[in-house]
Write a protein that holds these residues in place. Structure first.
Motif, PDB file in Angstrom:
ATOM      1  N   THR A 183      13.076  -6.546  -2.994  1.00  0.00           N
ATOM      2  CA  THR A 183      12.509  -6.949  -4.278  1.00  0.00           C
ATOM      3  C   THR A 183      13.419  -6.481  -5.400  1.00  0.00           C
ATOM      4  O   THR A 183      13.800  -5.306  -5.451  1.00  0.00           O
ATOM      5  CB  THR A 183      11.103  -6.347  -4.471  1.00  0.00           C
ATOM      6  OG1 THR A 183      10.262  -6.763  -3.391  1.00  0.00           O
ATOM      7  CG2 THR A 183      10.491  -6.812  -5.783  1.00  0.00           C
TER       8      THR A 183
ATOM      9  N   THR B 108      11.909 -12.300 -11.564  1.00  0.00           N
ATOM     10  CA  THR B 108      10.538 -12.793 -11.434  1.00  0.00           C
ATOM     11  C   THR B 108      10.375 -13.656 -10.190  1.00  0.00           C
ATOM     12  O   THR B 108       9.296 -14.178  -9.936  1.00  0.00           O
ATOM     13  CB  THR B 108      10.150 -13.626 -12.669  1.00  0.00           C
ATOM     14  OG1 THR B 108      11.091 -14.709 -12.821  1.00  0.00           O
ATOM     15  CG2 THR B 108      10.162 -12.764 -13.927  1.00  0.00           C
TER      16      THR B 108
ATOM     17  N   THR C  12       5.650   0.012   1.000  1.00  0.00           N
ATOM     18  CA  THR C  12       5.917  -0.216  -0.420  1.00  0.00           C
ATOM     19  C   THR C  12       6.437   1.078  -1.028  1.00  0.00           C
ATOM     20  O   THR C  12       5.836   2.139  -0.850  1.00  0.00           O
ATOM     21  CB  THR C  12       4.642  -0.664  -1.156  1.00  0.00           C
ATOM     22  OG1 THR C  12       4.162  -1.873  -0.568  1.00  0.00           O
ATOM     23  CG2 THR C  12       4.931  -0.903  -2.634  1.00  0.00           C
TER      24      THR C  12
ATOM     25  N   VAL D 169       2.855  -0.312 -15.071  1.00  0.00           N
ATOM     26  CA  VAL D 169       3.203  -1.625 -14.534  1.00  0.00           C
ATOM     27  C   VAL D 169       3.243  -2.635 -15.674  1.00  0.00           C
ATOM     28  O   VAL D 169       2.353  -2.658 -16.534  1.00  0.00           O
ATOM     29  CB  VAL D 169       2.175  -2.068 -13.468  1.00  0.00           C
ATOM     30  CG1 VAL D 169       2.505  -3.460 -12.938  1.00  0.00           C
ATOM     31  CG2 VAL D 169       2.128  -1.061 -12.335  1.00  0.00           C
TER      32      VAL D 169
ATOM     33  N   VAL E 248       2.563  -5.808 -17.569  1.00  0.00           N
ATOM     34  CA  VAL E 248       1.485  -6.790 -17.530  1.00  0.00           C
ATOM     35  C   VAL E 248       2.086  -8.180 -17.683  1.00  0.00           C
ATOM     36  O   VAL E 248       2.794  -8.455 -18.653  1.00  0.00           O
ATOM     37  CB  VAL E 248       0.463  -6.526 -18.655  1.00  0.00           C
ATOM     38  CG1 VAL E 248      -0.622  -7.604 -18.653  1.00  0.00           C
ATOM     39  CG2 VAL E 248      -0.154  -5.148 -18.485  1.00  0.00           C
ATOM     40  N   LYS E 249       1.831  -9.049 -16.722  1.00  0.00           N
ATOM     41  CA  LYS E 249       2.377 -10.399 -16.781  1.00  0.00           C
ATOM     42  C   LYS E 249       1.819 -11.136 -17.991  1.00  0.00           C
ATOM     43  O   LYS E 249       0.610 -11.173 -18.209  1.00  0.00           O
ATOM     44  CB  LYS E 249       2.038 -11.171 -15.504  1.00  0.00           C
ATOM     45  CG  LYS E 249       2.805 -10.699 -14.280  1.00  0.00           C
ATOM     46  CD  LYS E 249       2.543 -11.599 -13.085  1.00  0.00           C
ATOM     47  CE  LYS E 249       3.371 -11.151 -11.886  1.00  0.00           C
ATOM     48  NZ  LYS E 249       3.131 -12.022 -10.705  1.00  0.00           N
TER      49      LYS E 249
ATOM     50  N   ARG F 100      -1.472   2.699 -13.755  1.00  0.00           N
ATOM     51  CA  ARG F 100      -2.065   2.578 -12.425  1.00  0.00           C
ATOM     52  C   ARG F 100      -2.052   3.935 -11.727  1.00  0.00           C
ATOM     53  O   ARG F 100      -1.031   4.632 -11.723  1.00  0.00           O
ATOM     54  CB  ARG F 100      -1.278   1.588 -11.569  1.00  0.00           C
ATOM     55  CG  ARG F 100      -1.256   0.167 -12.096  1.00  0.00           C
ATOM     56  CD  ARG F 100      -2.465  -0.624 -11.650  1.00  0.00           C
ATOM     57  NE  ARG F 100      -2.293  -2.028 -12.019  1.00  0.00           N
ATOM     58  CZ  ARG F 100      -1.639  -2.910 -11.270  1.00  0.00           C
ATOM     59  NH1 ARG F 100      -1.105  -2.531 -10.112  1.00  0.00           N
ATOM     60  NH2 ARG F 100      -1.521  -4.161 -11.666  1.00  0.00           N
TER      61      ARG F 100
ATOM     62  N   VAL G   6      -0.195  -0.143  -6.364  1.00  0.00           N
ATOM     63  CA  VAL G   6       0.670  -1.239  -6.802  1.00  0.00           C
ATOM     64  C   VAL G   6       0.927  -2.166  -5.628  1.00  0.00           C
ATOM     65  O   VAL G   6       0.822  -1.761  -4.468  1.00  0.00           O
ATOM     66  CB  VAL G   6       2.016  -0.741  -7.378  1.00  0.00           C
ATOM     67  CG1 VAL G   6       1.813   0.051  -8.645  1.00  0.00           C
ATOM     68  CG2 VAL G   6       2.788   0.054  -6.352  1.00  0.00           C
ATOM     69  N   LYS G   7       1.275  -3.395  -5.959  1.00  0.00           N
ATOM     70  CA  LYS G   7       1.570  -4.391  -4.943  1.00  0.00           C
ATOM     71  C   LYS G   7       3.073  -4.656  -4.900  1.00  0.00           C
ATOM     72  O   LYS G   7       3.755  -4.510  -5.915  1.00  0.00           O
ATOM     73  CB  LYS G   7       0.830  -5.696  -5.252  1.00  0.00           C
ATOM     74  CG  LYS G   7      -0.688  -5.558  -5.261  1.00  0.00           C
ATOM     75  CD  LYS G   7      -1.338  -6.878  -5.645  1.00  0.00           C
ATOM     76  CE  LYS G   7      -2.856  -6.746  -5.683  1.00  0.00           C
ATOM     77  NZ  LYS G   7      -3.510  -8.021  -6.087  1.00  0.00           N
TER      78      LYS G   7
ATOM     79  N   GLU H  31       5.528  -6.051  -7.965  1.00  0.00           N
ATOM     80  CA  GLU H  31       5.140  -5.706  -9.332  1.00  0.00           C
ATOM     81  C   GLU H  31       6.230  -4.837  -9.961  1.00  0.00           C
ATOM     82  O   GLU H  31       6.868  -4.026  -9.286  1.00  0.00           O
ATOM     83  CB  GLU H  31       3.802  -4.966  -9.346  1.00  0.00           C
ATOM     84  CG  GLU H  31       2.613  -5.854  -9.041  1.00  0.00           C
ATOM     85  CD  GLU H  31       1.288  -5.150  -9.264  1.00  0.00           C
ATOM     86  OE1 GLU H  31       0.450  -5.682 -10.011  1.00  0.00           O
ATOM     87  OE2 GLU H  31       1.091  -4.062  -8.682  1.00  0.00           O
TER      88      GLU H  31
ATOM     89  N   VAL I 256       7.560  -1.868 -12.215  1.00  0.00           N
ATOM     90  CA  VAL I 256       7.140  -0.575 -12.747  1.00  0.00           C
ATOM     91  C   VAL I 256       8.245  -0.015 -13.630  1.00  0.00           C
ATOM     92  O   VAL I 256       9.425  -0.306 -13.442  1.00  0.00           O
ATOM     93  CB  VAL I 256       6.794   0.422 -11.621  1.00  0.00           C
ATOM     94  CG1 VAL I 256       5.675  -0.113 -10.756  1.00  0.00           C
ATOM     95  CG2 VAL I 256       8.015   0.732 -10.770  1.00  0.00           C
TER      96      VAL I 256
END
Length: 214
Positions: free
Chosen positions: A82, A87, A141, A159, A161-162, A171, A189-190, A193, A195
């Motif tokens: 990642t 994005t 993760t 995190v 925010v989209k 978080r 967290v996923k 995302e 950070v």
């Protein structure tokens, strides 16, 4: 071929009746120029390095593998990569090498993941997050250590925010093992995302002032 020059090119250079002021030196392979050792107009000598060309079609992502995960992650295991600043969807790769040496301080071994990079999302030196697919089909993760802040008895990250135009959400994390400069996240967290790393301390301070009504 000599320096990518064909027979006709060499013939023109060796013809004493013609003075050649410019010579086109062709790269031996396709790639990206990552270093330049000469400047326009500079006199070069035999054996001098002119440019460094690297093929970034497939790149290596280097990470740390905690010793408790050695039985689950092997050479050939699938991995996700990642890119925090991207994005797009995480990239897929495979573990190509696991260092047999364990760092006595961190209890981790270096792991190398080979990742197809057709879109050019991965650049040399960029920070990425690695996730490993274990035999049970799960993933790990990870977040950077410097992204995690302590608030009371909680470990938190901030995190992005989209669609929030630069807003961040705090978080609370449930952390697992320490993996070198990263921490395993069990909950909070996923994957994918974004950070905050550098500057997370200031967000913690600002959040503290908001909670105290300052």
């Amino acid at each position: 071929m000599l320096l990518g020059l064909g027979p006709d090119d060499v013939s023109r250079l060796t013809d004493a009746s013609h003075v050649v002021s410019e010579v086109t030196v062709r790269a031996p392979a396709a790639g990206v120029v990552i270093a330049r050792g000469v400047n326009p107009g500079q006199v070069v000598s035999a054996g001098q390095e002119l440019f460094t060309v690297t093929d970034l079609g497939t790149v290596w992502a280097i990470g740390d593998l905690y010793e408790k995960d050695f039985p689950a992650v092997r050479v050939g295991s699938e991995a996700t990569v990642t890119v925090p600043v991207s994005t797009g969807a995480p990239l897929r790769g495979r573990v190509a090498y696991i260092d047999p040496r364990v760092d006595p301080a961190t209890r981790t071994a270096k792991v190398r993941v080979e990742v197809p990079n057709k879109g050019g999302d991965l650049r040399l030196g960029i920070y990425v997050t690695l996730g490993f697919e274990t035999r049970s089909g799960g993933h790990v993760t990870l977040v950077p250590r410097n992204a995690v802040q302590s608030v009371g008895n909680r470990n938190v990250v901030y995190v992005l925010v989209k669609g929030g135009e630069g807003r961040f959400a705090e978080r609370t994390l449930k952390l697992g093992a320490a993996l070198g400069e990263s921490l395993e996240v069990l909950d909070g967290v996923k994957p994918g995302e974004l950070v905050v790393t550098a500057g997370s301390f200031f967000l913690r301070a600002e959040a503290g002032r908001t909670r105290s009504g300052g």
